[in-house]
Design a protein around this motif. Structure first.
Motif, PDB file in Angstrom:
ATOM      1  N   THR A 274       0.855  -1.189   0.000  1.00 31.92           N
ATOM      2  CA  THR A 274       0.000   0.000   0.000  1.00 31.92           C
ATOM      3  C   THR A 274       0.893   1.241   0.000  1.00 31.92           C
ATOM      4  O   THR A 274       2.116   1.144   0.195  1.00 31.92           O
ATOM      5  CB  THR A 274      -0.884   0.033   1.261  1.00 31.92           C
ATOM      6  N   LYS A 275       0.261   2.388  -0.185  1.00 30.39           N
ATOM      7  CA  LYS A 275       1.041   3.629  -0.080  1.00 30.39           C
ATOM      8  C   LYS A 275       1.633   3.782   1.329  1.00 30.39           C
ATOM      9  O   LYS A 275       2.751   4.281   1.496  1.00 30.39           O
ATOM     10  CB  LYS A 275       0.178   4.846  -0.406  1.00 30.39           C
ATOM     11  N   ALA A 276       0.877   3.350   2.320  1.00 37.24           N
ATOM     12  CA  ALA A 276       1.397   3.446   3.693  1.00 37.24           C
ATOM     13  C   ALA A 276       2.663   2.609   3.837  1.00 37.24           C
ATOM     14  O   ALA A 276       3.621   3.026   4.506  1.00 37.24           O
ATOM     15  CB  ALA A 276       0.332   2.985   4.688  1.00 37.24           C
ATOM     16  N   ASP A 277       2.675   1.457   3.168  1.00 37.14           N
ATOM     17  CA  ASP A 277       3.886   0.622   3.222  1.00 37.14           C
ATOM     18  C   ASP A 277       5.068   1.358   2.577  1.00 37.14           C
ATOM     19  O   ASP A 277       6.197   1.309   3.087  1.00 37.14           O
ATOM     20  CB  ASP A 277       3.653  -0.703   2.475  1.00 37.14           C
ATOM     21  N   ILE A 278       4.815   2.000   1.448  1.00 39.78           N
ATOM     22  CA  ILE A 278       5.888   2.731   0.754  1.00 39.78           C
ATOM     23  C   ILE A 278       6.407   3.860   1.646  1.00 39.78           C
ATOM     24  O   ILE A 278       7.615   4.065   1.796  1.00 39.78           O
ATOM     25  CB  ILE A 278       5.375   3.300  -0.589  1.00 39.78           C
ATOM     26  N   ARG A 279       5.472   4.576   2.236  1.00 42.14           N
ATOM     27  CA  ARG A 279       5.869   5.708   3.096  1.00 42.14           C
ATOM     28  C   ARG A 279       6.714   5.238   4.278  1.00 42.14           C
ATOM     29  O   ARG A 279       7.752   5.830   4.592  1.00 42.14           O
ATOM     30  CB  ARG A 279       4.629   6.437   3.617  1.00 42.14           C
ATOM     31  N   GLU A 280       6.228   4.188   4.935  1.00 45.87           N
ATOM     32  CA  GLU A 280       6.945   3.688   6.111  1.00 45.87           C
ATOM     33  C   GLU A 280       8.351   3.216   5.725  1.00 45.87           C
ATOM     34  O   GLU A 280       9.332   3.481   6.424  1.00 45.87           O
ATOM     35  CB  GLU A 280       6.165   2.528   6.753  1.00 45.87           C
ATOM     36  N   ALA A 281       8.431   2.531   4.589  1.00 43.38           N
ATOM     37  CA  ALA A 281       9.729   1.988   4.182  1.00 43.38           C
ATOM     38  C   ALA A 281      10.706   3.113   3.837  1.00 43.38           C
ATOM     39  O   ALA A 281      11.890   3.064   4.209  1.00 43.38           O
ATOM     40  CB  ALA A 281       9.544   1.057   2.992  1.00 43.38           C
ATOM     41  N   LEU A 282      10.213   4.145   3.159  1.00 47.06           N
ATOM     42  CA  LEU A 282      11.100   5.263   2.826  1.00 47.06           C
ATOM     43  C   LEU A 282      11.490   6.045   4.073  1.00 47.06           C
ATOM     44  O   LEU A 282      12.629   6.521   4.200  1.00 47.06           O
ATOM     45  CB  LEU A 282      10.423   6.200   1.824  1.00 47.06           C
ATOM     46  N   TYR A 283      10.543   6.182   4.954  1.00 43.33           N
ATOM     47  CA  TYR A 283      10.831   6.894   6.204  1.00 43.33           C
ATOM     48  C   TYR A 283      11.938   6.175   6.972  1.00 43.33           C
ATOM     49  O   TYR A 283      12.930   6.784   7.412  1.00 43.33           O
ATOM     50  CB  TYR A 283       9.559   6.973   7.036  1.00 43.33           C
ATOM     51  N   ASP A 284      11.774   4.861   7.083  1.00 44.14           N
ATOM     52  CA  ASP A 284      12.805   4.078   7.779  1.00 44.14           C
ATOM     53  C   ASP A 284      14.132   4.135   7.025  1.00 44.14           C
ATOM     54  O   ASP A 284      15.209   4.202   7.635  1.00 44.14           O
ATOM     55  CB  ASP A 284      12.359   2.619   7.926  1.00 44.14           C
ATOM     56  N   GLY A 285      14.054   4.105   5.694  1.00 40.00           N
ATOM     57  CA  GLY A 285      15.276   4.085   4.889  1.00 40.00           C
ATOM     58  C   GLY A 285      16.071   5.369   4.909  1.00 40.00           C
ATOM     59  O   GLY A 285      17.260   5.389   4.551  1.00 40.00           O
ATOM     60  N   THR A 286      15.433   6.450   5.318  1.00 35.52           N
ATOM     61  CA  THR A 286      16.155   7.723   5.365  1.00 35.52           C
ATOM     62  C   THR A 286      16.549   8.115   6.783  1.00 35.52           C
ATOM     63  O   THR A 286      17.019   9.227   7.013  1.00 35.52           O
ATOM     64  CB  THR A 286      15.312   8.863   4.745  1.00 35.52           C
ATOM     65  N   ARG A 287      16.353   7.215   7.715  1.00 36.72           N
ATOM     66  CA  ARG A 287      16.807   7.515   9.077  1.00 36.72           C
ATOM     67  C   ARG A 287      18.312   7.290   9.183  1.00 36.72           C
ATOM     68  O   ARG A 287      18.858   6.339   8.639  1.00 36.72           O
ATOM     69  CB  ARG A 287      16.066   6.638  10.093  1.00 36.72           C
ATOM     70  N   ARG A 288      18.954   8.174   9.865  1.00 33.85           N
ATOM     71  CA  ARG A 288      20.396   8.062  10.079  1.00 33.85           C
ATOM     72  C   ARG A 288      20.693   8.447  11.530  1.00 33.85           C
ATOM     73  O   ARG A 288      19.954   9.232  12.126  1.00 33.85           O
ATOM     74  CB  ARG A 288      21.172   9.001   9.141  1.00 33.85           C
TER      75      ARG A 288
END
Lengths: 361, 181
Positions: A274-288
């Motif tokens: 879902t779009k929520a899945d995409i958002r969550e994954a990108l959010y997690d992927g840009t954490r540093r």
């Protein structure tokens, strides 16, 4: 409201020279705004000339429907486009939208607006190839109308650094460079039909599918990213996250938009994301981690952690440094042509606002 | 062919006279001075250096505050503003923060509190225009060299000294521009 001044000109050419001389254009020719045309625009939105749309607090400017209609005519809109223009300006004048920053900052920002709902079809808006332009009258002229409103009604005259006044008007748009997207904004029209499982932006934000809406944000521009070789959702997310961080516009706040090519949207829809899945994954992927930010020399929100020493706790202190304040503030928008894997990432600043487009019944 | 004017004047254009400033102070001694930061680069540090400069001549207490760098504040967002005898706002070294800074200073003046924005030279014309659009053309502010946000401590202290040399005069109601001419 004060009575609108009228001017008598001989023809189209003289009207254009007159408006250019007054500083009332974006540098391109305009359609002369006659009273008859303006009246048709107001009718199309069910508004009176003195219908108050809002108030620009920082410049103490009352905003009336007639002025918006005049600028929409000038931009080349058709009357049926006008309710979209009105909705965008209403959103601009909401408390939560940072219109004064868009109008005044040295950052050369421009607006982006996501259009959802049946009005996309009614107006013949383009959500296929070349969506951002050029080519489609509704896409282009609605955005141009908003820019002309910023120039004329909201007093954002460009060109700071030369003479303080342009055609007798003070230069309050302090953009250092400007950008091509300031002519017509980022007009983002969602392809809602391609993948029904990816809920449209307006439905995710609580509106009905049959509502027509605009979601307004502002941005410095887009990052152009190649994603042709990423053939799984996870690989795509990994590439996007790295390039978004690498673009260097790192902020733990605000909103963002991801213009998702149809080829790429298919990857996610076919895999059940879902779009929520995409958002969550990108959010997690840009954490540093803060330690990473310091070691790698990045700025965050214009601050300079690269100048600081890594301290105890920095390795464990993670923050989302790119994208949005939260996963909910990332707008995922399937759009664009049938072939090509070139996602665009628009980093927004501060808040986005969604407004329903009202048309007379 | 009849064509129409696309521009909209500000409300100040139809106002009969400029709004009055808040009553001015006669000293900073013993006063509560607000230090309102817009949290942009170096803003809070600049305010601290200004405080140090002013403290060489006056004993006063500090009321800290923040304001939005891009818009006019709402009533409920002002914090302890009403505890202040006067306020210093910093900083204005970009378009939005200089013009919204003076707009917020004008709101403080309307509440009866003398307010001094610290802003840099490239934005002087934009600040002047904003004072006219807000119908308070008599308001003064402290003008320092550009920039603020990228300075090191040495240069930021120089900006603070320059700002501090102007701030009491604005709070006391002296005409800085006339004095400069």
């Amino acid at each position: 409201m004060n009575e609108t001044l009228q001017f008598d000109v001989s023809d189209f050419d003289e009207a254009n020279e007159f408006y250019h001389a007054k500083g009332w254009t974006d540098g391109l020719p305009i359609i002369p705004p006659t009273p008859e045309k303006v009246a048709r625009f107001l009718d199309a939105a069910g508004l009176e000339a003195d219908s108050k749309i809002g108030y620009y607090n920082e410049r103490e400017i009352p905003v009336y429907a007639e002025k918006l209609a005049i600028n929409a005519v000038m931009a080349g809109c058709l009357p049926e486009y006008f309710p979209v223009v009105v909705a965008i300006v209403e959103a601009m004048l909401e408390h939560d939208f940072p219109t004064h920053v868009v109008n005044t900052s040295t950052g050369s920002f421009t607006i982006g607006f996501i259009v959802n709902g049946p009005i996309r079809h009614k107006l013949g808006m383009n959500f296929h190839g070349n969506m951002l332009g050029p080519g489609n009258r509704a896409n282009s002229s609605i955005g141009r109308a908003v820019r002309l409103i910023q120039i004329n009604t909201l007093a954002s005259i460009a060109g700071a650094g030369g003479e303080p006044h342009e055609h007798g008007r003070p230069k309050l748009d302090r953009s250092m460079m400007g950008q091509p997207a300031k002519y017509a904004g980022y007009h983002i029209i969602e392809n809602e039909e391609a993948f029904p499982s990816l809920l449209p932006v307006h439905v995710e934000r609580g509106f009905a599918p049959e509502d027509s809406t605009i979601t307004l944000m502002f941005t410095s521009g887009y990052n152009w990213i190649c994603a042709h070789s990423e053939q799984t959702p996870d690989a795509w997310i990994d590439t996007m996250a790295h390039y978004i961080v690498g673009a260097g516009n790192l902020r733990p706040s605000g909103c963002a938009a991801l213009l998702l090519p149809i080829e790429n949207a298919a990857l996610f829809a076919n895999a059940g994301w879902t779009k929520a899945d995409i958002r969550e994954a990108l959010y997690d992927g840009t954490r540093r981690s803060v330690a990473w930010l310091k070691r790698e020399g990045w700025k965050v929100s214009f601050q300079r952690p690269r100048l600081e020493e890594v301290e105890p706790g920095d390795e464990e202190n993670f923050m989302a440094v790119a994208g949005s304040a939260s996963p909910d503030e990332l707008f995922v928008v399937p759009c664009g042509g049938p072939a090509g894997s070139w996602p665009y990432y628009l980093q927004g600043m501060m808040n986005a606002v969604t407004r329903k487009i009202r048309t007379p019944s | 062919m009849i064509v129409l004017d696309p521009t909209q004047p500000s409300d100040a254009d139809s106002a009969s006279a400029g709004l009055p400033l808040a009553p001015r102070l006669d000293t900073l001694e013993g006063k509560s001075i607000g230090l309102w930061s817009n949290q942009k680069l170096n803003a809070s540090q600049l305010l601290e250096f200004i405080r140090e400069e002013l403290a060489k001549d006056y004993n006063f207490t500090i009321v800290p505050g923040i304001y939005d760098p891009g818009r006019l504040m709402d009533e409920h967002e002002w914090g302890d503003l009403l505890d202040c005898d006067a306020v210093i706002l910093a900083n204005g070294d970009c378009g939005a923060c200089s013009t919204s800074g003076i707009a917020n200073a004008i709101e403080m003046e309307k509440k009866g509190i003398p307010a001094v924005l610290v802003s840099t030279t490239p934005f002087t014309d934009a600040v002047i225009t904003t004072t006219r659009m807000s119908n308070m053309p008599a308001i003064e502010w402290a003008i320092v060299d550009h920039p603020i946000g990228s300075l090191d401590e040495t240069h930021l202290r120089q900006r603070a000294q320059h700002a501090a040399s102007q701030i009491p005069a604005v709070m006391f109601g002296e005409d800085l521009r006339a004095a400069a001419e």
